[in-house]
Each structure stands twice: as structure tokens, then as C-alpha cells.
Design an enzyme around this catalytic site. Structure first.
Site, PDB file in Angstrom:
ATOM      1  CB  SER A 224      -1.215   0.379   1.292  1.00 43.63           C
ATOM      2  OG  SER A 224       0.080   0.185   2.171  1.00 43.63           O
ATOM      3  CG  ASP A 225       1.210   5.802  -1.020  1.00 46.39           C
ATOM      4  OD1 ASP A 225       2.129   5.621  -0.455  1.00 46.39           O
ATOM      5  OD2 ASP A 225       1.210   6.747  -2.217  1.00 46.39           O
ATOM      6  CD1 TRP A 226       4.991   5.116   4.742  1.00 48.86           C
ATOM      7  CD2 TRP A 226       4.013   3.911   3.356  1.00 48.86           C
ATOM      8  NE1 TRP A 226       5.740   4.368   4.907  1.00 48.86           N
ATOM      9  CE2 TRP A 226       5.591   4.000   3.801  1.00 48.86           C
ATOM     10  CE3 TRP A 226       4.526   3.800   1.690  1.00 48.86           C
ATOM     11  CZ2 TRP A 226       6.358   2.669   3.145  1.00 48.86           C
ATOM     12  CZ3 TRP A 226       5.553   2.211   0.839  1.00 48.86           C
ATOM     13  CH2 TRP A 226       6.215   1.648   1.601  1.00 48.86           C
TER      14      TRP A 226
END
Length: 797
Positions: A224-226
Site C-alpha cells: 500500500s501507499d503509506w
């Protein structure tokens, strides 16, 4: 393809809790270790234009490469591979296993605040450059992470925006670079974006499996993106393998509980763990792996990329400066002395040094050439980072809620970034102390950039207090978009002030920059000096740039106009100097209303740490500007995009296939400069275009002749057109290209292969690729509007 059966056997040795424990970050930038199976932690770091490492710290500087838009402007696949190799070598040097790059999103609109992290508005060019970067980076046993999958083209409401895009457009435009890179370069990781696509957020989307794994053959890890993972069950049922960051995560014990309740199949957890171990094996975190590679000299790669991406937009012959003919050069602009060399946000790094264009020009021009600098422009309300030679030691003290000392350290940078895990345990605030010594008299602005509660004291007296908030909302806004706060002090040369900043920070940690702004003459006095100096020089070189507020992660632009008074200053100088060269430092196009008033314009993009020497070489003619525009350059804010910003949480890609140069062509409008445009210091002729088809596909041959008197580069671009198509198609679309170098007076024949996909279109009805039989026009030229040769090719099923 790695041996998944071995990894599956290792996973079966673990308990459910141990397996789930592998699937979220151990810290903000690392994954968990697992001793029972011999797995060490993996370190991840941002890296679109330089590998930062686990900390933003001047004690461990990073090479800052030119922005990805500059690399896209090179149209040079081999240069892109070198760029990737340099990133890989930097990652190895810094102990990084996974680099969060490259960005394969499409520059749908030049208003995108993060456009500088992308390569182009065209999916073919993005795919070619991106595949080369991935291949070069992974030569060093470092994973490339292609991002942000998919349609993550807006910073406005980026965490929640729902992108509406039809299936054909998704396939032919926004998927296309990802598919090319997966098939051709085999990246080891993919990052799922924040946004939703047609109602489903990307960390929960079926697109993480199909077409990514099922059609394209991706066999790596999806992260995932952060903080993009917002659910436990829905994201775990999807193709997401790793939820970053940690240790706080929607997975963890909540995911264990969901599996035990039967809401998530344990077999899905096993697949995710196998994918993570596959990544670990590739980077040497599961087995000892030796990577025998000769590391490129990163600073050289950065310098070459800066020259390779510089685009000469217009030139009346003033460039290159004639040797011996120039005795007095006026250099104008804040950006000449303090260059804007990188974009804002998570792509930022701290280089060991940056040579300014002003200093580089002084070194490059003959000793008998006088170089005069007048700042002239007022483009930025922000403070500049405090020069260390004016600050001396910077002492940082961490304090607990009672005000007791937790930890002390001495800093070597005015930029302090400590994400949550980097903050010493128990600390809730910090105190920064330094001595400011003025190296010139006048009214200095002194302060800081950042969010949170602050108290600033000078010589023991409180001068500022209060809470500073980010101007824009969204994840990371407080890290990337903090405001400037400053006071003005009239200081004598050599006078020293005792500075103290007390800061109570938020849950994300500390992100602040100690800043200063030098004294300036009044606007009236500076303008009078500019008129006089411009009239007295042989040539004026004026530097203009965007600023942190206009090109940074987390915020889109609301105008393409240059900030501050830069347009006014450019017109003033051009009206008085015998010749004026404009140098534009930006990550994406800006409006240049004075473009007809100047002698030459160089688009330098964000040129990285070597921007100064690179520009000096181009301006003096030691090297040729080798870039060509990777996106259309509008004249003003009137761009042919139906919807730039979300409305009601929705962003509809109603223009379909017609973005960038395709939109300009469809509307019959002309930008200031078209996609693919760029000049050099020589001239070219293209002739004898021919097309051959066979079992190996379609190949275009064209003869290029350098008709000038010096070596040079051109980029031969091949477009396809189908005016009589029964399907909606662009007026023309890029199908292939070749960046070529030849000596003066030489001719050579070049071969450009066109992939079968270039002729195909996606059918939403059959959900497959189709070839429309018949006559395609093959157009050969040097930009989307400058076509030199046309021929026909007949394609049949």
C-alpha cells in the site's frame, strides 16, 4: 519467476499470528524480521529522484538526480537505465532493499502538483523510460516499486478522490505504462494508490489481481501507499500483500481475528506471505546474495541527466554564447543563486552539495568576462533553509511531558525530519538552539517552516508563539506543506543572535526547517539597477522558477503562472538588454507570457544537484541541450482538460483517450510548444521513410541527416493515425521513437520497431484487444505537430 514452493514451505512453519505479523510494517520504513525462517528486516525508502535512506539527514547525504520529468525529456532509454543503475547503487550504499520508484502515473494535466515525479503525458514514452529505470535499478538487487497503481493523477483530495474512467481509457492510457513495465522489466513490487477507481479504493480493488497478475504476469509484492490501507477485511481479501507503514496497522491482530472468524481465508494470508518472502529472496533478505556490479558514478549520472533533459524551447542564435564575444553577463533571479533543484514532498533528499548556476557560470565563462548578479525577482514567500555557515552548531534536545531531557544530539542540517519511529521514546517536544551570525548587514527574516506548536526566542526574548497548520489537508500535509513563520531583525555584519525554537509536534513526528531570508534592496532600487545593468550587458540570463507552494506533494496548482513578480522582471530585463536568455526551473510547464520578447528559453526542469554545471555547459555550448518535451507546454491556464480538480469527491476522466497532445490536436488548438518539441545547436533533415511488416512485426526505417556544423542529437518520433476509423481514436498517437546522435554532415538510417499493440484498441464489449483491419498512416517527425514524412501501412487480422 522465483521458487514459490520453497517460500510456501517456509510459511507453513509459521503460526497464523506470525504470518500476519509479516504483512505490515515493523516501523515507518521497515518490514518485520522473522528469525524462525531466517528472514531479516527489509528497509524501504523513497527514491523517484534520489534514494533518501531511512532518515532525512545531512550526515548521510543522498545524490539528488534531476526530476523524472527531466529524465522523460531525454527520450533516452539507455540514459534511463543508467539513472536506474545509479539509484540502485545509491540504495545499496544506504542499506535500502526496496526503492519506492519509479512513478508511472500519467501527466493528465500540467496542474498536477506532483507532475514532476512523472515522466510524460504519453503512455508509450512513460513505459519505455520506466522499464529502463526498473531494469537498471534491479541489476543491483534492489527492488523497484512501480507506483501509484492506478489513476493517481490528482493531489487534491488524493486520499479519498474517486476517479471515474471508462474501461478502454483505463487500458489504453493509464494501465499502459504499468503493463509495459511489468511485461518488459519485471518489477519486484507495485504500490497501490490512495485513490478509488469507480467507487472502490485501490487497496481493496480487484485490479490488484486482474489484470496485474492474471494477464501481465506480475509475480512480485503489492504494497500500500503509506496509510492507504483503510480496512481489515476488504483489503485482506484483495491482492494487497503488505500494509505500510507500521507498527500501527489495520491488519495485525485485527486481521488474525478476521481469519479466525472466517471472514478472511487463511490461504489468502499464505499467498501474501509467500509474495513477501519472494521479495525478500530477491533483495537478499532471506538468503545471502552477492551482487557483483560496477556502480556508476552517481554525480556523473546526475550531471548527464541534467544536460540530457534540458530542452531548448526557442533560440534566435544567441545560444550558445559565442566564445570571446561576450564581455559582460547579467544574471538575474533568486533561482540563479539559490536554485530550485528538486520538487517538494516525499521525493526530497538532502544532497552533500549543490553548485548554483550563478557560481557555475562564473567558473565556466572566461576570466575576462564580468558576471553581475542582481536577485531582481521575488518569487517565494518561504524562507530559505538556514546556511550552516551562518548557524554554527545546531543543538537538538528532546523532552518528555514533564520537560525532562530524553536525549540530546547535534545536527548538521537546517532541515529536521523525524518520522514517528525516529523520535526518541517518551519525547513529546523538542528544543532547537543555534547561533545566527549575519554575513551582511540589513533586515534579515529569521524563523522556520513547519507545523505544530512553536515558541521562537531571540536572545532570550519570545518573538513568536502559537500553532502553525498546513495550508492543505491530506496524509503527510503537516510533513510537506507547513507554513513559514518569521520575524524581521535589523542585524549588523558579524552580529550574533542566540536563537531558540521550542516545538511540540504531532503524531507523525517532526518536520521543520530552520530558515532565513537575506536583506534585499527595495523593489524600486532593484528595478532601477536592473534597467541600468541590462542596458550595460552583452547578454542577460534570467532564471525563473516555481516554489514549494506550487509544485509539491499534497497540493495541485490552481494556475500555471510563475509565482511572484518574475514575469514582470523578465519583461523589464528583456526590454533593456541586447539579448535575454530565460532559464525556467520547474517540474512541469509554466505560463511564459514574455516568450516572444526573449532571445532563447531553456526548460531546465528540476535539474538535481548538478543543475548549475549542466546549465553552464549548455549555455556556453560545451554541451548541447538534448531534451525534447515529454508533455505539451501550454501558453496559459487554458488547457484542454474537462475536469482538473475533483467535484463532490469525484474526478471524471471525461476526455477519455484525448489527453495531452491528443487533446490539443482534437480541439484544433496549439499550445505554446507541442509534445516532442525541442531545438539543439545543429539542424536536421528526415527522409526516405519506409515501413516493412513481417513475422517480427512492423518496422519503420528513416534516414536522418545532420545538416549543421557540429555534432548533435534529435529524437525521431513515429506516430500512427487512422482518420477513417469506426472507433474513437486520437488524431495521431505516438507508436515508437529513437533518440539519435550524429556528427556534422552525416547521414544514417535508423530502424524503429512498432509493437503490435500500437495498432490495437481495447474493446469493452469483448474485453480484449482488437486490430481494426485497414490502412494506418505512419507519420515520422520531430514533434506531435512537426511531421516530416508520411507513409501507409496496411494491417490485417
Amino acid at each position: 519467476m522465483h521458487d514459490s514452493s520453497r517460500f510456501a514451505a517456509l510459511v507453513q512453519r509459521l503460526s497464523l499470528a506470525q504470518k500476519v505479523g509479516l504483512l505490515a510494517g515493523a516501523t515507518f520504513w521497515t518490514t518485520p524480521a522473522c528469525a524462525p525462517i531466517g528472514l531479516r528486516s527489509m528497509a524501504l525508502a523513497d527514491g523517484p529522484a534520489g534514494v533518501r535512506g531511512l532518515r532525512w539527514d545531512a550526515a548521510d547525504p543522498s545524490v539528488c538526480f534531476p526530476s523524472p520529468t527531466a529524465l522523460g525529456a531525454s527520450w533516452d532509454v539507455e540514459a534511463a537505465r543508467d539513472y536506474g543503475r545509479a539509484l540502485g547503487a545509491e540504495a545499496r550504499r544506504k542499506g535500502i532493499d526496496v526503492v519506492l520508484a519509479p512513478t508511472l502515473n500519467v501527466i493528465r494535466t500540467p496542474f498536477g502538483g506532483r507532475a514532476f515525479e512523472c515522466y510524460s503525458e504519453d503512455p508509450v514514452l512513460i513505459g519505455a523510460i520506466g522499464a529502463a529505470v526498473v531494469a537498471g535499478l534491479q541489476e543491483f538487487g534492489v527492488a523497484a516499486t512501480i507506483k501509484h497503481y492506478v489513476a493517481n493523477d490528482s493531489e487534491t483530495e488524493r486520499y479519498t478522490v474517486d476517479v471515474g474512467v471508462d474501461e478502454r481509457t483505463l487500458r489504453e492510457v493509464y494501465f499502459a505504462p504499468f503493463e509495459t513495465v511489468v511485461r518488459e522489466a519485471g518489477p519486484w513490487a507495485v504500490m497501490a494508490a490512495y485513490n478509488a477507481v469507480d467507487g472502490t479504493t485501490m487497496t481493496e480493488h480487484p485490479l490488484l489481481d486482474a489484470p496485474l497478475r492474471t494477464e501481465w504476469g506480475f509475480d512480485g509484492l503489492v504494497m500500500s501507499d503509506w496509510r492507504a490501507t483503510r480496512s481489515t477485511v476488504a483489503s485482506a481479501r484483495a491482492g494487497l500483500d503488505l500494509a505500510m507503514p507500521g507498527p500501527v496497522s489495520p491488519w495485525g491482530q485485527a486481521l488474525v481475528d478476521a481469519v479466525e472468524r472466517g471472514e478472511v481465508d487463511e490461504a489468502a494470508i499464505d499467498r501474501k506471505a509467500v509474495n513477501l518472502l519472494g521479495l525478500a529472496e530477491r533483495v537478499g533478505a532471506l538468503s545471502d546474495v552477492t551482487f557483483e556490479r560496477a556502480a556508476p558514478e552517481a554525480a556523473r549520472v546526475a550531471a548527464d541527466a541534467a544536460v540530457g533533459g534540458t530542452v531548448l524551447l526557442t533560440n534566435d542564435g544567441t545560444l550558445p554564447l559565442a566564445e570571446g564575444a561576450v564581455r559582460r553577463v547579467l544574471v538575474v533571479g533568486e533561482a540563479a543563486a539559490t536554485p530550485r533543484f528538486q520538487g517538494g514532498g516525499s521525493a526530497e533528499v538532502i544532497p552533500a552539495a549543490v553548485v548554483s548556476p550563478l557560481d557555475a557560470l562564473r567558473a565556466a565563462l572566461p576570466d575576462d568576462c564580468e558576471v553581475v548578479h542582481v536577485p531582481g525577482t521575488r518569487s517565494d514567500l518561504d524562507l530559505e533553509p538556514l546556511p550552516l555557515d551562518l548557524a554554527g552548531a545546531i543543538d537538538l534536545t528532546w523532552l518528555d511531558p514533564a520537560g525532562s531531557v530524553v536525549h540530546r544530539e547535534r545536527r548538521a542540517s537546517a532541515k529536521l525530519v523525524y518520522l514517528g519511529p525516529d523520535v526518541p521514546a517518551g519525547a513529546v517536544s523538542c528544543r532547537i538552539e543555534w547561533k545566527f551570525t549575519a554575513d551582511e548587514p540589513g533586515e534579515w527574516q529569521l524563523g522556520f517552516i513547519g507545523c505544530g506548536y512553536f515558541e521562537l526566542r531571540i536572545d532570550g526574548t519570545q518573538v513568536l508563539a502559537g500553532h502553525a497548520s498546513a495550508a492543505h489537508e491530506g496524509p503527510g500535509a503537516e510533513l510537506f506543506n507547513g507554513p513559514s513563520r518569521a520575524v524581521t531583525r535589523d542585524v549588523e555584519r558579524g552580529e550574533t543572535l542566540s536563537m531558540r525554537l521550542d516545538h511540540t509536534f504531532g503524531k507523525l513526528g517532526v518536520s521543520l526547517t530552520l530558515g532565513a531570508r537575506r536583506p534585499r534592496a527595495s523593489v524600486e532600487d532593484e528595478r532601477a539597477r536592473l534597467r541600468a545593468e541590462a542596458a550595460a550587458c552583452d547578454v542577460a540570463i534570467v532564471f525563473v522558477s516555481t516554489n514549494r507552494a506550487s509544485e509539491s506533494e499534497g497540493v495541485d496548482r490552481d494556475t500555471l503562472a510563475l509565482p511572484g513578480d518574475q514575469d514582470e522582471v523578465m519583461s523589464l530585463v528583456a526590454g533593456h538588454a541586447p539579448a535575454t536568455v530565460a532559464v525556467v526551473c520547474s517540474g512541469a510547464p509554466v505560463a511564459l507570457p514574455w516568450r516572444e520578447q526573449v532571445s532563447a528559453i531553456l526548460a531546465a526542469w528540476f535539474g538535481g544537484q548538478e543543475v548549475g554545471p549542466a546549465l553552464a555547459d549548455v549555455i556556453t555550448g560545451r554541451k548541447e541541450p538534448r531534451g525534447r518535451l515529454p508533455m505539451s507546454w501550454p501558453a496559459d491556464d487554458s488547457v484542454p482538460v474537462h475536469q482538473v480538480a475533483p467535484s463532490g469527491g469525484r474526478l471524471d476522466y471525461a476526455e477519455g483517450l484525448h489527453i495531452g497532445y491528443r487533446a490539443w490536436l482534437k480541439e484544433g488548438r496549439e499550445p505554446a510548444w507541442p509534445f516532442g518539441h525541442g531545438l539543439g545547436y545543429t539542424t536536421w533533415e528526415l527522409s526516405d521513410a519506409a515501413v516493412t511488416t513481417g513475422d517480427a512485426g512492423t518496422t519503420v526505417t528513416v534516414t536522418a541527416r545532420n545538416t549543421g556544423d557540429r555534432p548533435g542529437r534529435t529524437v525521431v518520433q513515429v506516430y500512427l493515425a487512422r482518420p477513417d476509423s469506426v472507433h474513437d481514436r486520437p488524431v495521431r498517437w505516438l507508436a515508437g521513437f529513437a533518440a539519435i546522435d550524429q556528427g556534422p554532415g552525416t547521414s544514417a538510417t535508423h530502424h524503429i520497431r512498432l509493437p503490435a499493440r500500437a495498432f490495437q484498441h481495447w474493446s469493452a464489449e469483448t474485453r480484449s484487444w482488437h486490430l481494426e483491419p485497414g490502412r494506418f498512416e505512419v507519420q515520422v517527425g520531430v514533434s506531435a505537430t512537426d511531421i516530416h514524412q508520411e507513409t501507409l501501412v496496411i494491417q490485417r487480422d
